[in-house]
Design an enzyme around this catalytic site. Structure first.
Site, PDB file in Angstrom:
ATOM      1  N   ASN A  57      20.148 -40.710 -13.184  1.00 37.64           N
ATOM      2  CA  ASN A  57      19.538 -39.429 -12.574  1.00 37.64           C
ATOM      3  C   ASN A  57      18.019 -39.572 -12.993  1.00 37.64           C
ATOM      4  O   ASN A  57      17.573 -39.247 -13.849  1.00 37.64           O
ATOM      5  CB  ASN A  57      20.085 -38.013 -12.776  1.00 37.64           C
ATOM      6  CG  ASN A  57      19.114 -36.929 -12.354  1.00 37.64           C
ATOM      7  OD1 ASN A  57      18.425 -37.203 -11.407  1.00 37.64           O
ATOM      8  ND2 ASN A  57      19.533 -35.595 -12.845  1.00 37.64           N
ATOM      9  N   TRP A  58      17.372 -40.197 -11.927  1.00 40.37           N
ATOM     10  CA  TRP A  58      15.711 -40.337 -11.988  1.00 40.37           C
ATOM     11  C   TRP A  58      15.073 -39.413 -11.961  1.00 40.37           C
ATOM     12  O   TRP A  58      13.908 -39.251 -12.374  1.00 40.37           O
ATOM     13  CB  TRP A  58      15.202 -41.465 -11.042  1.00 40.37           C
ATOM     14  CG  TRP A  58      15.942 -42.938 -11.591  1.00 40.37           C
ATOM     15  CD1 TRP A  58      16.867 -43.413 -12.387  1.00 40.37           C
ATOM     16  CD2 TRP A  58      15.778 -44.015 -10.513  1.00 40.37           C
ATOM     17  NE1 TRP A  58      17.191 -44.464 -12.247  1.00 40.37           N
ATOM     18  CE2 TRP A  58      16.739 -45.152 -11.052  1.00 40.37           C
ATOM     19  CE3 TRP A  58      14.852 -44.666  -9.736  1.00 40.37           C
ATOM     20  CZ2 TRP A  58      16.517 -46.301 -10.631  1.00 40.37           C
ATOM     21  CZ3 TRP A  58      15.018 -45.649  -9.351  1.00 40.37           C
ATOM     22  CH2 TRP A  58      15.702 -46.807  -9.684  1.00 40.37           C
ATOM     23  N   LYS A  59      15.670 -38.170 -11.605  1.00 40.80           N
ATOM     24  CA  LYS A  59      14.766 -36.861 -11.433  1.00 40.80           C
ATOM     25  C   LYS A  59      13.515 -37.129 -10.601  1.00 40.80           C
ATOM     26  O   LYS A  59      13.539 -38.092  -9.900  1.00 40.80           O
ATOM     27  CB  LYS A  59      14.662 -36.325 -12.594  1.00 40.80           C
ATOM     28  CG  LYS A  59      15.911 -36.172 -13.368  1.00 40.80           C
ATOM     29  CD  LYS A  59      15.607 -35.137 -14.617  1.00 40.80           C
ATOM     30  CE  LYS A  59      16.747 -35.286 -15.493  1.00 40.80           C
ATOM     31  NZ  LYS A  59      17.008 -34.318 -16.580  1.00 40.80           N
TER      32      LYS A  59
ATOM     33  N   GLY B 150      19.834 -39.103 -17.746  1.00 42.33           N
ATOM     34  CA  GLY B 150      18.537 -38.724 -17.254  1.00 42.33           C
ATOM     35  C   GLY B 150      17.528 -39.725 -17.839  1.00 42.33           C
ATOM     36  O   GLY B 150      17.186 -40.751 -17.541  1.00 42.33           O
ATOM     37  N   GLY B 151      16.548 -39.375 -19.071  1.00 39.74           N
ATOM     38  CA  GLY B 151      15.572 -39.987 -19.639  1.00 39.74           C
ATOM     39  C   GLY B 151      15.808 -41.549 -19.839  1.00 39.74           C
ATOM     40  O   GLY B 151      15.364 -42.444 -19.246  1.00 39.74           O
TER      41      GLY B 151
ATOM     42  N   GLU C 263      19.292 -28.207 -13.546  1.00 41.91           N
ATOM     43  CA  GLU C 263      17.641 -27.861 -13.244  1.00 41.91           C
ATOM     44  C   GLU C 263      17.758 -27.367 -11.664  1.00 41.91           C
ATOM     45  O   GLU C 263      16.972 -26.490 -11.580  1.00 41.91           O
ATOM     46  CB  GLU C 263      17.132 -29.257 -13.111  1.00 41.91           C
ATOM     47  CG  GLU C 263      16.601 -29.555 -14.588  1.00 41.91           C
ATOM     48  CD  GLU C 263      16.383 -31.297 -14.768  1.00 41.91           C
ATOM     49  OE1 GLU C 263      16.223 -32.048 -13.781  1.00 41.91           O
ATOM     50  OE2 GLU C 263      16.581 -31.516 -15.976  1.00 41.91           O
TER      51      GLU C 263
ATOM     52  N   GLY D 157      17.502 -33.298 -21.715  1.00 41.92           N
ATOM     53  CA  GLY D 157      16.103 -33.616 -21.787  1.00 41.92           C
ATOM     54  C   GLY D 157      15.583 -33.169 -23.017  1.00 41.92           C
ATOM     55  O   GLY D 157      14.446 -33.048 -23.457  1.00 41.92           O
TER      56      GLY D 157
ATOM     57  N   SER E   5      20.821 -35.989 -23.149  1.00 46.37           N
ATOM     58  CA  SER E   5      20.339 -36.647 -24.179  1.00 46.37           C
ATOM     59  C   SER E   5      21.326 -37.852 -24.684  1.00 46.37           C
ATOM     60  O   SER E   5      21.348 -38.458 -25.566  1.00 46.37           O
ATOM     61  CB  SER E   5      19.757 -35.970 -25.158  1.00 46.37           C
ATOM     62  OG  SER E   5      18.804 -35.060 -24.881  1.00 46.37           O
TER      63      SER E   5
ATOM     64  N   HIS F 276      23.258 -29.372 -10.509  1.00 45.36           N
ATOM     65  CA  HIS F 276      22.649 -29.985 -11.617  1.00 45.36           C
ATOM     66  C   HIS F 276      21.804 -28.649 -12.133  1.00 45.36           C
ATOM     67  O   HIS F 276      21.216 -27.900 -11.587  1.00 45.36           O
ATOM     68  CB  HIS F 276      21.781 -30.865 -11.385  1.00 45.36           C
ATOM     69  CG  HIS F 276      20.878 -31.729 -12.585  1.00 45.36           C
ATOM     70  ND1 HIS F 276      20.028 -31.121 -13.325  1.00 45.36           N
ATOM     71  CD2 HIS F 276      21.378 -32.827 -13.367  1.00 45.36           C
ATOM     72  CE1 HIS F 276      19.726 -31.713 -14.498  1.00 45.36           C
ATOM     73  NE2 HIS F 276      20.220 -32.762 -14.318  1.00 45.36           N
TER      74      HIS F 276
ATOM     75  N   GLU G 199      27.361 -31.026 -18.461  1.00 49.29           N
ATOM     76  CA  GLU G 199      26.208 -31.180 -19.119  1.00 49.29           C
ATOM     77  C   GLU G 199      25.566 -29.770 -19.777  1.00 49.29           C
ATOM     78  O   GLU G 199      25.018 -28.865 -19.237  1.00 49.29           O
ATOM     79  CB  GLU G 199      25.100 -31.501 -17.994  1.00 49.29           C
ATOM     80  CG  GLU G 199      25.461 -32.886 -17.257  1.00 49.29           C
ATOM     81  CD  GLU G 199      24.042 -33.307 -16.657  1.00 49.29           C
ATOM     82  OE1 GLU G 199      24.053 -34.599 -17.116  1.00 49.29           O
ATOM     83  OE2 GLU G 199      23.723 -32.799 -15.882  1.00 49.29           O
TER      84      GLU G 199
END
Ligand code: PEP
Length: 253
Positions: free
Chosen positions: A10-12, A236-237, A99, A175, A215, A97, A169
């Site tokens: 997930n590149w957000k 993610g990151g 977010e 994150g 993470s 998600h 998640e």
């Protein structure tokens, strides 16, 4: 038949067009195609087509969108419909998600509509859920997850579920650099299978892929993926670094 191994990135809201192209190119170049791992990339909307061009000849890669509208079409300025995603060859969409739930106040009712729009067009759904830190501290994590799953999934059929991947998640791990321990992840994933058994059937629970997200990185993926009920990761990151994403894809036993 065993469940598929899946790693999703997930590149957000990151990368420019040229950065997205470079990242996707590096990921495809580094990828070990002997591994039976399905890889799904979720770039930002404007870069989906360009990234799709880079992955299209590799059978292990699929492209997804990070969201879709609850509406089907019409006067909804700024929205992106499931049919638009379908028309550009998106195979997956992320729904629920944390977010989106947290910053855009998405409710279960909206998630149901989004999911219906996607599934009707044969776009597979990665459905995300997970508890907040306060809920875990108060020992409410199982109840929270059960509620999130039941409110949305009960509206769908067991047949629909075949096109849904679940992603646990925990919000406190997204994150933050704080990962669930393999024990915490396994405990929750096993619990999710009992919830799916209650809503649908034991067979549905056995066949549904459940990813861990929060993470997860090149250092901890191996331990997390070694858990019986963890079928891969939503990253993610670490998915923004081609080498790390590739190491994560190689972290299955
Ligand atoms: C995510 O956004 O789905 C996620 C898991 O992020 P991170 O890996 O950065 O915690």
């Amino acid at each position: 038949m065993g469940r598929k191994k899946i790693v999703a990135g997930n590149w957000k809201m990151n990368t420019s067009l040229s950065e997205a192209i470079t990242l996707a190119t590096q990921i495809v170049e580094l990828s070990d195609n002997k591994l039976e791992v399905e890889k799904i990339l979720f770039p930002p909307f404007p870069f989906i087509t360009s990234v799709g061009q880079i992955t299209k000849d590799n059978l292990h890669f699929f492209i997804g969108a990070q969201n879709c509208s609850e509406y089907q079409n019409g006067a909804y300025t700024g929205e992106i419909s499931a049919s638009m995603l379908h028309s550009i060859g998106c195979s997956y969409v992320l729904i629920g998600h944390s977010e989106r739930r947290q910053y855009f106040n998405e409710t279960s009712e909206q998630l149901i509509l989004k999911m219906k729009n996607a599934l009707t067009l044969n776009i597979k759904v990665v459905f995300c859920f997970g508890e907040k830190l306060e809920q875990r501290k108060q020992n409410l994590h199982f109840n929270t997850v059960k509620q999130q799953l039941t409110e949305v999934l009960s509206v769908f059929s067991e047949n629909d579920l075949q096109n849904v991947i679940l992603a646990y998640e925990p919000v406190w791990a997204i994150g933050t650099g704080e990962t669930a321990t393999p024990e915490q992840a396994q405990e929750m994933h096993a619990y999710v299978r009992t919830v799916i058994t209650e809503i649908f059937s034991k067979q549905a629970a056995e066949n549904t892929s459940i990813l861990y997200g929060g993470s997860c990185n090149a250092q901890n993926a191996k331990q997390l993926f070694s858990c019986l009920d963890v079928d891969g990761g939503l990253i993610g990151g670490a998915s923004l670094k081609a080498q790390d994403f590739n190491t994560i894809c190689q972290s299955f036993n």
